[in-house]
Design an enzyme around this catalytic site. Structure first.
Site, PDB file in Angstrom:
ATOM      1  N   VAL A 191       0.812  -1.218   0.000  1.00  0.00           N
ATOM      2  CA  VAL A 191       0.000   0.000   0.000  1.00  0.00           C
ATOM      3  C   VAL A 191       0.843   1.264   0.000  1.00  0.00           C
ATOM      4  O   VAL A 191       0.314   2.371  -0.127  1.00  0.00           O
ATOM      5  CB  VAL A 191      -0.961   0.017   1.212  1.00  0.00           C
TER       6      VAL A 191
ATOM      7  N   GLY B 217       8.109   3.835   2.066  1.00  0.00           N
ATOM      8  CA  GLY B 217       8.647   4.918   2.848  1.00  0.00           C
ATOM      9  C   GLY B 217      10.131   5.082   2.612  1.00  0.00           C
ATOM     10  O   GLY B 217      10.658   4.701   1.569  1.00  0.00           O
ATOM     11  N   HIS B 218      10.813   5.639   3.594  1.00  0.00           N
ATOM     12  CA  HIS B 218      12.235   5.914   3.447  1.00  0.00           C
ATOM     13  C   HIS B 218      13.052   4.632   3.313  1.00  0.00           C
ATOM     14  O   HIS B 218      13.914   4.512   2.455  1.00  0.00           O
ATOM     15  CB  HIS B 218      12.736   6.708   4.661  1.00  0.00           C
ATOM     16  N   PHE B 219      12.801   3.669   4.188  1.00  0.00           N
ATOM     17  CA  PHE B 219      13.714   2.531   4.271  1.00  0.00           C
ATOM     18  C   PHE B 219      12.983   1.192   4.239  1.00  0.00           C
ATOM     19  O   PHE B 219      13.528   0.171   4.637  1.00  0.00           O
ATOM     20  CB  PHE B 219      14.554   2.622   5.551  1.00  0.00           C
TER      21      PHE B 219
ATOM     22  N   TYR C 291       8.798  -0.762   3.035  1.00  0.00           N
ATOM     23  CA  TYR C 291       7.517  -0.651   2.347  1.00  0.00           C
ATOM     24  C   TYR C 291       6.426  -1.166   3.267  1.00  0.00           C
ATOM     25  O   TYR C 291       6.676  -1.878   4.248  1.00  0.00           O
ATOM     26  CB  TYR C 291       7.526  -1.416   1.027  1.00  0.00           C
TER      27      TYR C 291
ATOM     28  N   LYS D   1       4.525  -2.441   8.257  1.00  0.00           N
ATOM     29  CA  LYS D   1       5.703  -1.823   7.651  1.00  0.00           C
ATOM     30  C   LYS D   1       6.832  -2.830   7.697  1.00  0.00           C
ATOM     31  O   LYS D   1       7.211  -3.319   8.764  1.00  0.00           O
ATOM     32  CB  LYS D   1       6.095  -0.553   8.400  1.00  0.00           C
TER      33      LYS D   1
ATOM     34  N   ASP E 174      10.526  14.641   9.498  1.00  0.00           N
ATOM     35  CA  ASP E 174      10.109  14.417   8.112  1.00  0.00           C
ATOM     36  C   ASP E 174       8.608  14.673   7.961  1.00  0.00           C
ATOM     37  O   ASP E 174       7.894  13.879   7.360  1.00  0.00           O
ATOM     38  CB  ASP E 174      10.455  12.998   7.670  1.00  0.00           C
TER      39      ASP E 174
ATOM     40  N   ASP F 145      23.424  60.468  33.213  1.00  0.00           N
ATOM     41  CA  ASP F 145      23.040  60.148  34.592  1.00  0.00           C
ATOM     42  C   ASP F 145      23.495  58.765  35.056  1.00  0.00           C
ATOM     43  O   ASP F 145      23.213  58.369  36.191  1.00  0.00           O
ATOM     44  CB  ASP F 145      21.520  60.267  34.762  1.00  0.00           C
TER      45      ASP F 145
END
Length: 579
Positions: A132, A135-137, A139, A158, A254, A556
């Site tokens: 579906v 991602g970065h590192f 699926y 994941k 991110d 002053d």
């Protein structure tokens, strides 16, 4: 503290001419070998998928700038090359079509321990379905529970291939992602974590399945622009979960529309933050230095390699800008160009639809896109902004910046305390509303006072394992251990006022002038340079005393307006090392 305070969208015809094909990698820049043009009408996902290997963006063309003595003849080098090197070292060799980080030379360390201690026999507990998303590192696939409490339930899994964990840092990133999800799960706007499994090939992270699609898809389906009310609803949910994460000492790193999913196709259902693969822990008094994230959403301080939770707020500012006007605030065809724009360019608020939007909406976005992270709104402050005040879903959380400011106030000189009290008297009712909320969250007693130990007591009800892992709990204990009298609301406002954030507002000059008038009446008196140096905790030295002469009026001997403003910011011996 606490303060409440582009380009036009393409026409539908242009949108149809350059459709986004979800089945292929959408290159961010012109590919020199294929001649393909970008396929994004106004917005694109992370540019880290395949642009590094063949992209000309890794080098910066020399501008025709005349050579000048004592000046750089060339523009500064692009951070893109450094990002490539850093990510390659961090994660090793990863194919560009399988992740959003660049391909690099193989650098796997032989003998890495890739066991995590997670549950075994994933296949006996779940039937894996179709993919579906990626991602970065890894699926993500859908799956169905076969036994236990999740039997018959559709979930998302994941999958992180261990073969891609080519470095010790990559292994630690995977472990940290699971730990963060496990610690933070339960928040309404954060994807729910169920369990983690592993075998010899993969790590399986079992989570809630969100069937409503990415926020990015909803943006595109609307042609790229939301009404103010619809944008508010989304941003409140984003800010709620980010405020929760930041309180625990977790910075996402991110944040972008691809990393927010709807639980249903109906946008009235909750929005969920996902993908903590780049997240990290950070204490309020620490800075991170590794460059990670997605180019369009990366903050200036990330590129300068010194940042904290404020980097997430910049990313939310970019998302807010996109939601309200349908275009990106910083755009270029190359990574180098994007980074230069982030560092140097200012987003446009002159073109449509900005002139037709409310002034509060514009002020809200500007408060998040301030290049000086010290002047940027925190998540709790953004939720207290007049633009969002009254929204039914706003949940104000304790703000860790309050702990930092109160700690600095307690350690300040008596003269600076008087100056800050004068400044707090200039705050508007709207600006004080956030401080009142924070004061209430700290649990004042029947007399309307809070003790320093209240800072520790109040945060325990929100504490998770993430707060311990980030060592935020240690910082809170440090603040709570300071010896100081109880604070009433008036002194709390003085302690929790951020001078830097006030400086970022249009009313700063008036605030400072009014505060100086109060200071003149109540706290200003003749003062010797030696006394001022002692008051500021500075060791006696000639250069320091020469500088301090500018702080005092020669007529002053009282503190000048310039000295007053400098005193508000706080000084130390380190301030004068460059003098």
């Amino acid at each position: 503290m606490g303060l409440c305070h582009g380009k036009p969208i393409e026409t539908p015809q242009n949108l149809s001419e350059n459709p986004i094909n979800p089945g292929e990698n959408n290159d961010l820049i012109l590919n020199s070998s294929t001649g393909k043009t970008p396929k994004f009408p106004f917005y694109s996902p992370s540019p880290f998928r395949s642009t590094y290997k063949d992209s000309p963006a890794n080098s910066v063309s020399v501008l025709s700038t005349p050579l000048r003595f004592l000046k750089r003849p060339f523009p500064p080098p692009s951070p893109a090359r450094h990002i490539k090197a850093l990510l390659t070292r961090r994660h090793g060799s990863i194919k560009p079509n399988e992740a959003t980080i660049p391909e690099g030379d193989e650098c796997e360390i032989i003998g890495l321990d890739k066991t995590f201690g997670f549950s075994k026999n994933f296949t006996s507990h779940y039937d894996l379905g179709e993919e579906v998303g990626r991602g970065h590192f890894g699926y993500t696939c859908s799956a169905t529970g076969k036994k236990g409490s999740l039997k018959g339930l559709d979930v998302a899994v994941k999958i992180l291939p261990k073969s891609k964990m080519a470095t010790a840092i990559a292994i630690e990133d995977a472990r940290r992602e699971v730990n963060i999800l496990h610690a933070l799960t339960g928040h309404k706007n954060l994807v729910q974590f169920y369990d983690a499994y592993e075998d010899d090939e993969n790590v399986y992270v079992v989570m809630e399945l969100c069937k409503g699609g990415e926020l990015l898809d909803h943006i595109l389906s609307r042609g790229g622009k939301y009404s103010e009310e619809d944008a508010k609803s989304l941003l409140v949910q984003i800010l709620n979960v980010v405020a929760y994460c930041h309180l625990q000492g977790v910075v996402h790193r991110d944040l972008k529309p691809e990393n927010f999913l709807f639980t249903s196709k109906d946008e009235h259902y909750p929005l969920k933050a996902i993908d903590f693969g780049l997240s990290d822990y950070v204490k309020p008094d620490e800075r991170l230095n590794d460059i990670v994230g997605s180019a369009y959403y990366v903050s200036p301080e990330v590129l300068h390699r010194s940042y904290g939770t404020e980097a997430d707020m910049w990313s939310i500012g970019v998302i807010a800008y996109i939601l309200l006007c349908g275009s990106r605030p910083f755009w270029s065809r190359t990574e180098s160009g994007i980074f230069r724009a982030v560092l140097k360019a200012d987003p446009s608020f002159d073109e449509a639809p900005w002139p037709s939007l409310s002034s509060d909406a514009v002020d809200f976005v500007k408060g998040l896109l301030n290049k000086d992270y010290r002047k940027r709104l925190t998540a709790s402050q953004a939720l207290s902004h007049p633009w969002l005040v009254g929204h039914q879903d706003v949940k104000i959380a304790l703000d860790m910046i309050i702990y930092k400011l109160v700690k600095a106030y307690i350690c300040s000189s008596s003269l600076r305390k008087v100056a800050l009290r004068a400044l707090a008297r200039t705050l508007s009712i709207q600006q004080l509303a956030y401080l009142r909320e924070q004061f209430t969250l700290l649990g004042p007693n029947k007399s309307g006072l809070i003790s320093i130990t209240s800072f520790k007591t109040s945060i325990t009800k929100y504490s998770t394992d993430a707060m311990n892992d980030s060592r935020v709990a240690d910082y809170v204990n440090l603040v709570s251990s300071l010896r100081y009298r109880k604070l009433d609301y008036e002194e709390f406002c003085a302690a929790a006022t951020s001078v830097h954030q006030l400086e970022g507002m249009n009313t700063w000059e008036q605030n400072a002038r009014n505060a100086y008038e109060f200071f003149e009446k109540d706290g200003n008196r003749p003062i010797m340079i030696e006394e001022l140096a002692t008051e500021l905790g500075l060791s006696p030295s000639v250069p320091i005393h020469v500088v301090l002469q500018d702080w005092l009026r020669h007529t002053d001997g009282k503190l000048s307006f310039l000295g007053f403003v400098r005193l508000l910011h706080g000084v130390s011996s380190r301030t004068f090392q460059k003098v």
